[in-house]
Scaffold this motif. Sequence first.
Motif, PDB file in Angstrom:
ATOM      1  N   GLN A  56       0.827  -1.209   0.000  1.00  0.00           N
ATOM      2  CA  GLN A  56       0.000   0.000   0.000  1.00  0.00           C
ATOM      3  C   GLN A  56       0.862   1.260   0.000  1.00  0.00           C
ATOM      4  O   GLN A  56       0.635   2.187  -0.797  1.00  0.00           O
ATOM      5  CB  GLN A  56      -0.921  -0.001   1.216  1.00  0.00           C
ATOM      6  CG  GLN A  56      -1.888   1.185   1.249  1.00  0.00           C
ATOM      7  CD  GLN A  56      -2.847   1.098   2.422  1.00  0.00           C
ATOM      8  OE1 GLN A  56      -2.502   0.598   3.499  1.00  0.00           O
ATOM      9  NE2 GLN A  56      -4.062   1.588   2.232  1.00  0.00           N
ATOM     10  N   ALA A  57       1.867   1.309   0.880  1.00  0.00           N
ATOM     11  CA  ALA A  57       2.743   2.486   0.948  1.00  0.00           C
ATOM     12  C   ALA A  57       3.570   2.631  -0.327  1.00  0.00           C
ATOM     13  O   ALA A  57       3.802   3.746  -0.817  1.00  0.00           O
ATOM     14  CB  ALA A  57       3.661   2.380   2.160  1.00  0.00           C
ATOM     15  N   LEU A  58       4.011   1.508  -0.875  1.00  0.00           N
ATOM     16  CA  LEU A  58       4.785   1.505  -2.119  1.00  0.00           C
ATOM     17  C   LEU A  58       3.960   2.077  -3.261  1.00  0.00           C
ATOM     18  O   LEU A  58       4.433   2.940  -4.029  1.00  0.00           O
ATOM     19  CB  LEU A  58       5.216   0.069  -2.429  1.00  0.00           C
ATOM     20  CG  LEU A  58       5.766  -0.250  -3.821  1.00  0.00           C
ATOM     21  CD1 LEU A  58       7.018   0.553  -4.111  1.00  0.00           C
ATOM     22  CD2 LEU A  58       6.042  -1.741  -3.951  1.00  0.00           C
ATOM     23  N   HIS A 108       4.826 -11.681  -5.668  1.00  0.00           N
ATOM     24  CA  HIS A 108       5.331 -13.063  -5.610  1.00  0.00           C
ATOM     25  C   HIS A 108       5.516 -13.487  -4.160  1.00  0.00           C
ATOM     26  O   HIS A 108       5.171 -14.619  -3.775  1.00  0.00           O
ATOM     27  CB  HIS A 108       6.650 -13.174  -6.366  1.00  0.00           C
ATOM     28  CG  HIS A 108       7.139 -14.588  -6.526  1.00  0.00           C
ATOM     29  ND1 HIS A 108       7.816 -15.265  -5.515  1.00  0.00           N
ATOM     30  CD2 HIS A 108       7.041 -15.455  -7.557  1.00  0.00           C
ATOM     31  CE1 HIS A 108       8.115 -16.483  -5.929  1.00  0.00           C
ATOM     32  NE2 HIS A 108       7.650 -16.630  -7.160  1.00  0.00           N
ATOM     33  N   LEU A 109       6.043 -12.580  -3.342  1.00  0.00           N
ATOM     34  CA  LEU A 109       6.241 -12.868  -1.927  1.00  0.00           C
ATOM     35  C   LEU A 109       4.906 -13.147  -1.238  1.00  0.00           C
ATOM     36  O   LEU A 109       4.793 -14.104  -0.462  1.00  0.00           O
ATOM     37  CB  LEU A 109       6.945 -11.686  -1.257  1.00  0.00           C
ATOM     38  CG  LEU A 109       6.997 -11.693   0.271  1.00  0.00           C
ATOM     39  CD1 LEU A 109       7.787 -12.896   0.775  1.00  0.00           C
ATOM     40  CD2 LEU A 109       7.611 -10.395   0.783  1.00  0.00           C
ATOM     41  N   TYR A 110       3.917 -12.319  -1.506  1.00  0.00           N
ATOM     42  CA  TYR A 110       2.601 -12.518  -0.889  1.00  0.00           C
ATOM     43  C   TYR A 110       2.061 -13.905  -1.237  1.00  0.00           C
ATOM     44  O   TYR A 110       1.532 -14.616  -0.379  1.00  0.00           O
ATOM     45  CB  TYR A 110       1.621 -11.443  -1.347  1.00  0.00           C
ATOM     46  CG  TYR A 110       0.277 -11.513  -0.654  1.00  0.00           C
ATOM     47  CD1 TYR A 110       0.087 -10.923   0.586  1.00  0.00           C
ATOM     48  CD2 TYR A 110      -0.794 -12.191  -1.232  1.00  0.00           C
ATOM     49  CE1 TYR A 110      -1.138 -10.999   1.239  1.00  0.00           C
ATOM     50  CE2 TYR A 110      -2.020 -12.280  -0.589  1.00  0.00           C
ATOM     51  CZ  TYR A 110      -2.185 -11.678   0.642  1.00  0.00           C
ATOM     52  OH  TYR A 110      -3.399 -11.763   1.285  1.00  0.00           O
ATOM     53  N   LYS A 118      -1.375   3.015 -16.143  1.00  0.00           N
ATOM     54  CA  LYS A 118      -2.281   1.875 -16.323  1.00  0.00           C
ATOM     55  C   LYS A 118      -1.821   0.681 -15.475  1.00  0.00           C
ATOM     56  O   LYS A 118      -2.644  -0.012 -14.865  1.00  0.00           O
ATOM     57  CB  LYS A 118      -2.345   1.475 -17.798  1.00  0.00           C
ATOM     58  CG  LYS A 118      -3.071   2.476 -18.684  1.00  0.00           C
ATOM     59  CD  LYS A 118      -3.046   2.033 -20.150  1.00  0.00           C
ATOM     60  CE  LYS A 118      -3.765   3.044 -21.037  1.00  0.00           C
ATOM     61  NZ  LYS A 118      -3.677   2.667 -22.479  1.00  0.00           N
ATOM     62  N   THR A 119      -0.513   0.454 -15.454  1.00  0.00           N
ATOM     63  CA  THR A 119       0.025  -0.644 -14.644  1.00  0.00           C
ATOM     64  C   THR A 119      -0.260  -0.416 -13.175  1.00  0.00           C
ATOM     65  O   THR A 119      -0.660  -1.345 -12.450  1.00  0.00           O
ATOM     66  CB  THR A 119       1.542  -0.786 -14.872  1.00  0.00           C
ATOM     67  OG1 THR A 119       1.781  -1.095 -16.243  1.00  0.00           O
ATOM     68  CG2 THR A 119       2.126  -1.883 -13.991  1.00  0.00           C
ATOM     69  N   ASP A 167       9.770  -3.881  -7.748  1.00  0.00           N
ATOM     70  CA  ASP A 167       9.611  -4.207  -6.330  1.00  0.00           C
ATOM     71  C   ASP A 167       8.188  -4.687  -6.051  1.00  0.00           C
ATOM     72  O   ASP A 167       7.981  -5.649  -5.306  1.00  0.00           O
ATOM     73  CB  ASP A 167       9.918  -2.992  -5.450  1.00  0.00           C
ATOM     74  CG  ASP A 167      11.398  -2.654  -5.408  1.00  0.00           C
ATOM     75  OD1 ASP A 167      12.214  -3.589  -5.380  1.00  0.00           O
ATOM     76  OD2 ASP A 167      11.733  -1.463  -5.406  1.00  0.00           O
ATOM     77  N   PHE A 168       7.216  -4.010  -6.647  1.00  0.00           N
ATOM     78  CA  PHE A 168       5.823  -4.441  -6.484  1.00  0.00           C
ATOM     79  C   PHE A 168       5.660  -5.894  -6.942  1.00  0.00           C
ATOM     80  O   PHE A 168       5.047  -6.705  -6.251  1.00  0.00           O
ATOM     81  CB  PHE A 168       4.878  -3.534  -7.273  1.00  0.00           C
ATOM     82  CG  PHE A 168       3.443  -3.999  -7.251  1.00  0.00           C
ATOM     83  CD1 PHE A 168       2.609  -3.633  -6.212  1.00  0.00           C
ATOM     84  CD2 PHE A 168       2.950  -4.828  -8.242  1.00  0.00           C
ATOM     85  CE1 PHE A 168       1.281  -4.079  -6.162  1.00  0.00           C
ATOM     86  CE2 PHE A 168       1.636  -5.284  -8.211  1.00  0.00           C
ATOM     87  CZ  PHE A 168       0.803  -4.905  -7.172  1.00  0.00           C
ATOM     88  N   ASP A 169       6.221  -6.212  -8.096  1.00  0.00           N
ATOM     89  CA  ASP A 169       6.123  -7.578  -8.612  1.00  0.00           C
ATOM     90  C   ASP A 169       6.765  -8.575  -7.649  1.00  0.00           C
ATOM     91  O   ASP A 169       6.252  -9.687  -7.442  1.00  0.00           O
ATOM     92  CB  ASP A 169       6.790  -7.690  -9.984  1.00  0.00           C
ATOM     93  CG  ASP A 169       6.037  -6.921 -11.066  1.00  0.00           C
ATOM     94  OD1 ASP A 169       4.835  -6.659 -10.871  1.00  0.00           O
ATOM     95  OD2 ASP A 169       6.658  -6.581 -12.093  1.00  0.00           O
TER      96      ASP A 169
END
Length: 503
Positions: free
Chosen positions: A136-138, A191-193, A470-471, A185-187
């Motif tokens: 969320q912060a990211l 993957h981590l989640y 868009k991403t 980093d989001f990606d």
Amino acid sequence: MYTKEYVEEIDGINFPGKTFQDCVLAPIFDTQKNYYAKPFIKISKAHAVMLYEQKIITSDEANEILSGLNKIDSIDMGDRKYDPSYEDMFFMIEHELENLIGRDKAGRLHIARSRNDIDICEFRMVLREKVLEVIQALNTFRQVLLSLAKENITTVMPAYTHTQPAQPTTLAHYILAYQDSLERDFDRFVHLYNTINLSPLGAAAITTTGFPINRQRTAELLGFAGLVENSYDGIAGCDYLTECASALMIMNTSLSRFMKDTLDFCTKEFNVFYLSDPYVQVSSIMPQKRNPSSLEQTRPAVSKAIAEAKCVFDILHNTPFGDIVDTEEQLQPHLYDSVKYTVRAFKMLSSVFTTLQVNKEILFERAHEGFITATELADILVRDKGLSFRHSHKITSLIVKHLVKNGKKAKDITPQLIADISEEILGRAIDLEVAEIERALDPVNFVGIRTVTGGPAPVETERMLENRLKTLEKNQQLFKEYIEGLEASDKKLEAAANIRKAE
């Protein structure tokens, strides 16, 4: 003297010794009550529902267990202190349940489960929430950066290589570059989640159980996307922890580099970023000072985020691949602290970058300094005059050296100077018109003609910006789905826990 008699006098001769309590068990209990009490109750409810549905316990037993768990859930654990009568929070809550519904019925809840799979399930439930805080912060900070990029599509500035002015670019091109690393980093966090969001329940101690349990059902009730299928892996595997630590270290290392640039840009010498008053402090003695303290205080937070995450590797290396306390309550808070510092940093930077002012004029001036358009002059000699790039590079390099030696600037390049130096290198003069030279040395033209995919030309930057927006919208929707999924599982668990009494 620190003798056996002295230690036994202090610690006693039965479990748990006073030193063991003070140094290990009490601090662990504090971690347990602060983070794991609520997840433990949810896990226990899900397990009770599953045992009933599998006809391992009766509806009366299930209802009494669930009623007792609801009463315990209403207790404020914050005031509880470690009680040496119970080894840890698990046994304390089990004792509370025994007092409420009787020892025999309370004991039915522990069929086909162990502290091993319960603990790891708690860790995964808490950590997935922490990962969502980061996401969320990211995403908020990414949104801020994309807005800043949109405002600076045509803000021409020097790009730096090896800390030296290199070529003209735009502030939007630079901002998008860092935003793209955040997108990766989001990606990584997605993957981590997905790695974390798998249930170990049913692994029990490490080899599952002889009871006909339904592991998929408890996973569903707790909002997990699936199972850590191999029960040994469910207990022994800790790569979800190291993956989390890795993602945090990678992201914060990139963030620290971006902060280095940001703090440089805030200096009087650079004079590029001007922070709003809420984020600067005045010196106690020098009234003219505007110290960027918000950023200075954020920088060590980023460093602490990296350090806390690195602890995970330091603690885990060389530990056995099995059930081991090293992965448990003394390790988990390092990740929580890393998340805490990371979120603080993103929140602070989101506010700072939303309100800062950009000195576009000084950036434009600097884009005319230091011969940073010399590459385009060399390119013109190749494109328009047919030279090899090595010859054009050498000619342009000698032109720059000549100007520097004589205290002149790029605007002082003349057709005659180019002709003289090319004659010296090639044995023939290269003729360039004044207009051609001016166009080559113009940083706006330099940027504008770099329309190759990923380049700084406004038309290309606008295309990239539109795609990134868009991403981000899709990424925010995915975050929303994660949150809604967990909320839905909570409702599903409460509905399933409403078991009808047997006729």
